[in-house]
Write a protein that holds these residues in place. Structure first.
Motif, PDB file in Angstrom:
ATOM      1  N   TRP A 181      -3.948  24.088  25.706  1.00 23.72           N
ATOM      2  CA  TRP A 181      -4.374  23.190  26.791  1.00 23.72           C
ATOM      3  C   TRP A 181      -4.130  21.733  26.406  1.00 23.72           C
ATOM      4  O   TRP A 181      -3.608  20.946  27.193  1.00 23.72           O
ATOM      5  CB  TRP A 181      -5.851  23.436  27.090  1.00 23.72           C
ATOM      6  N   GLY A 182      -4.481  21.388  25.171  1.00 28.16           N
ATOM      7  CA  GLY A 182      -4.233  20.032  24.702  1.00 28.16           C
ATOM      8  C   GLY A 182      -2.754  19.739  24.525  1.00 28.16           C
ATOM      9  O   GLY A 182      -2.299  18.620  24.765  1.00 28.16           O
ATOM     10  N   HIS A 183      -1.998  20.740  24.105  1.00 34.07           N
ATOM     11  CA  HIS A 183      -0.555  20.571  23.905  1.00 34.07           C
ATOM     12  C   HIS A 183       0.146  20.175  25.201  1.00 34.07           C
ATOM     13  O   HIS A 183       1.092  19.386  25.190  1.00 34.07           O
ATOM     14  CB  HIS A 183       0.043  21.879  23.370  1.00 34.07           C
ATOM     15  N   PHE A 184      -0.337  20.676  26.315  1.00 34.94           N
ATOM     16  CA  PHE A 184       0.286  20.366  27.596  1.00 34.94           C
ATOM     17  C   PHE A 184      -0.310  19.123  28.254  1.00 34.94           C
ATOM     18  O   PHE A 184      -0.115  18.880  29.438  1.00 34.94           O
ATOM     19  CB  PHE A 184       0.176  21.559  28.544  1.00 34.94           C
ATOM     20  N   GLY A 185      -1.055  18.343  27.476  1.00 33.59           N
ATOM     21  CA  GLY A 185      -1.507  17.046  27.966  1.00 33.59           C
ATOM     22  C   GLY A 185      -2.799  17.054  28.731  1.00 33.59           C
ATOM     23  O   GLY A 185      -3.108  16.089  29.427  1.00 33.59           O
ATOM     24  N   PHE A 186      -3.591  18.121  28.600  1.00 41.94           N
ATOM     25  CA  PHE A 186      -4.874  18.192  29.303  1.00 41.94           C
ATOM     26  C   PHE A 186      -5.971  18.346  28.248  1.00 41.94           C
ATOM     27  O   PHE A 186      -6.253  19.448  27.786  1.00 41.94           O
ATOM     28  CB  PHE A 186      -4.898  19.362  30.276  1.00 41.94           C
ATOM     29  N   PRO A 187      -6.619  17.237  27.874  1.00 39.16           N
ATOM     30  CA  PRO A 187      -7.615  17.282  26.792  1.00 39.16           C
ATOM     31  C   PRO A 187      -8.814  18.162  27.145  1.00 39.16           C
ATOM     32  O   PRO A 187      -9.188  18.289  28.314  1.00 39.16           O
ATOM     33  CB  PRO A 187      -8.042  15.817  26.650  1.00 39.16           C
ATOM     34  N   VAL A 188      -9.400  18.768  26.110  1.00 45.18           N
ATOM     35  CA  VAL A 188     -10.625  19.531  26.298  1.00 45.18           C
ATOM     36  C   VAL A 188     -11.714  18.574  26.778  1.00 45.18           C
ATOM     37  O   VAL A 188     -11.875  17.474  26.240  1.00 45.18           O
ATOM     38  CB  VAL A 188     -11.050  20.216  24.979  1.00 45.18           C
ATOM     39  N   GLY A 189     -12.431  18.961  27.801  1.00 47.11           N
ATOM     40  CA  GLY A 189     -13.442  18.096  28.395  1.00 47.11           C
ATOM     41  C   GLY A 189     -12.963  17.378  29.635  1.00 47.11           C
ATOM     42  O   GLY A 189     -13.763  16.772  30.356  1.00 47.11           O
ATOM     43  N   SER A 190     -11.652  17.453  29.907  1.00 51.58           N
ATOM     44  CA  SER A 190     -11.112  16.815  31.104  1.00 51.58           C
ATOM     45  C   SER A 190     -11.365  17.695  32.321  1.00 51.58           C
ATOM     46  O   SER A 190     -11.698  18.865  32.208  1.00 51.58           O
ATOM     47  CB  SER A 190      -9.606  16.573  30.951  1.00 51.58           C
ATOM     48  N   SER A 191     -11.217  17.117  33.492  1.00 52.31           N
ATOM     49  CA  SER A 191     -11.419  17.851  34.738  1.00 52.31           C
ATOM     50  C   SER A 191     -10.362  17.437  35.749  1.00 52.31           C
ATOM     51  O   SER A 191      -9.733  16.388  35.604  1.00 52.31           O
ATOM     52  CB  SER A 191     -12.820  17.585  35.302  1.00 52.31           C
ATOM     53  N   PRO A 192     -10.131  18.263  36.779  1.00 54.67           N
ATOM     54  CA  PRO A 192      -9.134  17.901  37.792  1.00 54.67           C
ATOM     55  C   PRO A 192      -9.523  16.601  38.494  1.00 54.67           C
ATOM     56  O   PRO A 192     -10.703  16.278  38.596  1.00 54.67           O
ATOM     57  CB  PRO A 192      -9.167  19.089  38.772  1.00 54.67           C
ATOM     58  N   PRO A 193      -8.538  15.840  38.967  1.00 53.11           N
ATOM     59  CA  PRO A 193      -8.864  14.617  39.715  1.00 53.11           C
ATOM     60  C   PRO A 193      -9.580  14.967  41.014  1.00 53.11           C
ATOM     61  O   PRO A 193      -9.487  16.084  41.510  1.00 53.11           O
ATOM     62  CB  PRO A 193      -7.492  13.995  39.987  1.00 53.11           C
ATOM     63  N   GLU A 194     -10.316  14.021  41.541  1.00 51.55           N
ATOM     64  CA  GLU A 194     -11.056  14.267  42.776  1.00 51.55           C
ATOM     65  C   GLU A 194     -10.124  14.663  43.908  1.00 51.55           C
ATOM     66  O   GLU A 194     -10.404  15.570  44.681  1.00 51.55           O
ATOM     67  CB  GLU A 194     -11.868  13.026  43.159  1.00 51.55           C
ATOM     68  N   ASP A 195      -8.991  13.955  44.012  1.00 50.09           N
ATOM     69  CA  ASP A 195      -8.007  14.272  45.050  1.00 50.09           C
ATOM     70  C   ASP A 195      -6.933  15.157  44.430  1.00 50.09           C
ATOM     71  O   ASP A 195      -5.813  14.724  44.175  1.00 50.09           O
ATOM     72  CB  ASP A 195      -7.400  12.989  45.618  1.00 50.09           C
ATOM     73  N   VAL A 196      -7.289  16.430  44.190  1.00 51.09           N
ATOM     74  CA  VAL A 196      -6.358  17.321  43.500  1.00 51.09           C
ATOM     75  C   VAL A 196      -5.117  17.593  44.339  1.00 51.09           C
ATOM     76  O   VAL A 196      -4.042  17.878  43.812  1.00 51.09           O
ATOM     77  CB  VAL A 196      -7.057  18.644  43.132  1.00 51.09           C
ATOM     78  N   GLU A 197      -5.226  17.487  45.648  1.00 52.82           N
ATOM     79  CA  GLU A 197      -4.074  17.729  46.517  1.00 52.82           C
ATOM     80  C   GLU A 197      -2.994  16.671  46.326  1.00 52.82           C
ATOM     81  O   GLU A 197      -1.835  16.886  46.676  1.00 52.82           O
ATOM     82  CB  GLU A 197      -4.517  17.753  47.985  1.00 52.82           C
ATOM     83  N   ALA A 198      -3.375  15.519  45.790  1.00 54.82           N
ATOM     84  CA  ALA A 198      -2.403  14.440  45.605  1.00 54.82           C
ATOM     85  C   ALA A 198      -1.623  14.578  44.309  1.00 54.82           C
ATOM     86  O   ALA A 198      -0.724  13.790  44.045  1.00 54.82           O
ATOM     87  CB  ALA A 198      -3.117  13.086  45.624  1.00 54.82           C
ATOM     88  N   CYS A 199      -1.948  15.589  43.503  1.00 56.31           N
ATOM     89  CA  CYS A 199      -1.233  15.782  42.240  1.00 56.31           C
ATOM     90  C   CYS A 199       0.227  16.107  42.510  1.00 56.31           C
ATOM     91  O   CYS A 199       0.561  16.785  43.478  1.00 56.31           O
ATOM     92  CB  CYS A 199      -1.860  16.931  41.440  1.00 56.31           C
ATOM     93  N   GLU A 200       1.078  15.632  41.638  1.00 58.76           N
ATOM     94  CA  GLU A 200       2.498  15.941  41.747  1.00 58.76           C
ATOM     95  C   GLU A 200       2.751  17.356  41.244  1.00 58.76           C
ATOM     96  O   GLU A 200       2.110  17.813  40.309  1.00 58.76           O
ATOM     97  CB  GLU A 200       3.318  14.947  40.919  1.00 58.76           C
ATOM     98  N   ASP A 201       3.706  18.043  41.848  1.00 58.29           N
ATOM     99  CA  ASP A 201       4.076  19.377  41.386  1.00 58.29           C
ATOM    100  C   ASP A 201       4.785  19.304  40.042  1.00 58.29           C
ATOM    101  O   ASP A 201       4.684  20.205  39.222  1.00 58.29           O
ATOM    102  CB  ASP A 201       4.984  20.072  42.407  1.00 58.29           C
TER     103      ASP A 201
END
Length: 321
Positions: free
Chosen positions: A176-196
């Motif tokens: 999870w950390g290797h792919f740039g998502f630190p432990v303890g992180s959460s999805p952004p509030e506007d998850v629909e705006a995330c880039e594919d």
């Protein structure tokens, strides 16, 4: 409105019931088992007619109560407003939102821990098959950060979820950390705006928060497969730097290098390190799909000639396709 105790067999069908499709027998039996186990949670809505109490909303609940052998059930008797009743009947059938899989898992966990229910009782109460209960149970082995993405509606598919659930928590955190998502992180509030497709750093990591997680690659990195030294492009020095501990395949073919590792994360890291060291700066590396066909996203539009180098090792394909 008033609450009244009645025999479910005496309730009349509504000729204007918006649901016209034939009942699904399997679902009807499941609902009956549920009603028998926990009763009717939401009383059907009915109204007075010259012929008796007619159902406004709750035909399935009435049929389930009869199948379950209940002698009486509670119903809510509405006022005499036919137009409002039609709106109520339509809205109940249309405005329904089932619980998410994460929410279902939390209910199951609470029933097991607090109520000490066994799987048979849980299946009856929640109208689940043993297979469905097993699928929900996989979530107990998933990182909370991944559960948050599932709740946000951008989680992995069933195939990827199965691979993730088989991996240890420590390995999930590492990948999870290797792919740039630190432990303890959460999805952004506007998850629909995330880039594919998010931006990647030179070492192959995802820029933190730049994209929806690439579940296929995350699952691939967690799969407990064997990755053989004979199929690798990197040498022993790179293997050592990436902390690959080779094991010997005792049943391998005699005379051939039978060393392997089941650490897919370290194996991919070593392959990428070899690529970085051996590929010319002006080279273009094309990925291949599971059939070995090149994925050509389009060459430079300025007409410049660039060296195209195809990387054909099985493990690179497995992690990059």
């Amino acid at each position: 409105m008033e609450l009244r105790e009645v025999d479910p067999k005496t309730l009349l069908d509504n000729p204007e019931n918006p649901r016209k499709s034939a009942p699904n027998e399997a679902e009807e039996r499941q609902l009956a088992l549920n009603v028998k186990a926990v009763g009717i949670i939401h009383p059907p809505l009915v109204r007075e007619t010259p012929g008796g109490l007619m159902i406004v909303a709750g035909h399935r609940r009435r049929r389930a109560a009869v199948k379950a052998g209940l002698k009486t059930i509670q119903v809510t008797v509405a006022g005499d407003d036919a137009e409002l009743d039609r709106m109520r009947a339509a809205s109940e059938n249309m405005i329904r939102q089932p619980m998410t899989q994460v929410e279902q898992w939390r209910v199951v966990a609470r029933l097991r821990e607090e109520k000490k229910w066994n799987d048979t009782a849980i299946c009856k109460a929640l109208m689940l098959t043993p297979v469905q209960l097993k699928q929900i149970g996989r979530l107990s082995a998933i990182l909370p950060e991944i559960l948050a993405w599932i709740e946000a509606g951008k989680g992995p598919g069933n195939r990827e979820l199965a691979s993730i659930a088989l991996a240890s928590t420590a390995l999930q955190e590492q990948v999870w950390g290797h792919f740039g998502f630190p432990v303890g992180s959460s999805p952004p509030e506007d998850v629909e705006a995330c880039e594919d497709e998010g931006e990647q750093q030179p070492d192959g990591n995802w820029e933190p928060g730049a994209a929806i997680p690439d579940w296929d690659r995350i699952a691939s990195a967690l799969r407990q497969d064997r990755f053989y030294a004979i199929e690798a492009s990197f040498d022993d020095a790179i293997a050592k730097s990436c902390r690959i501990a080779w094991q010997e395949d005792l049943f391998g073919e005699a005379g051939k290098d039978g060393r392997y590792t089941d650490d897919g994360f370290a194996y991919e890291k070593a392959q990428r390190q070899w690529l970085g060291q051996s590929t010319p700066e002006d080279a273009l590396i094309l990925q291949s799909d599971e059939n070995g066909e090149l994925n050509c996203p389009g060459f430079c539009g300025d007409g410049t000639t660039r060296e195209v180098r195809r990387i054909h090792e099985h493990q690179i394909e497995a992690f990059s396709a």
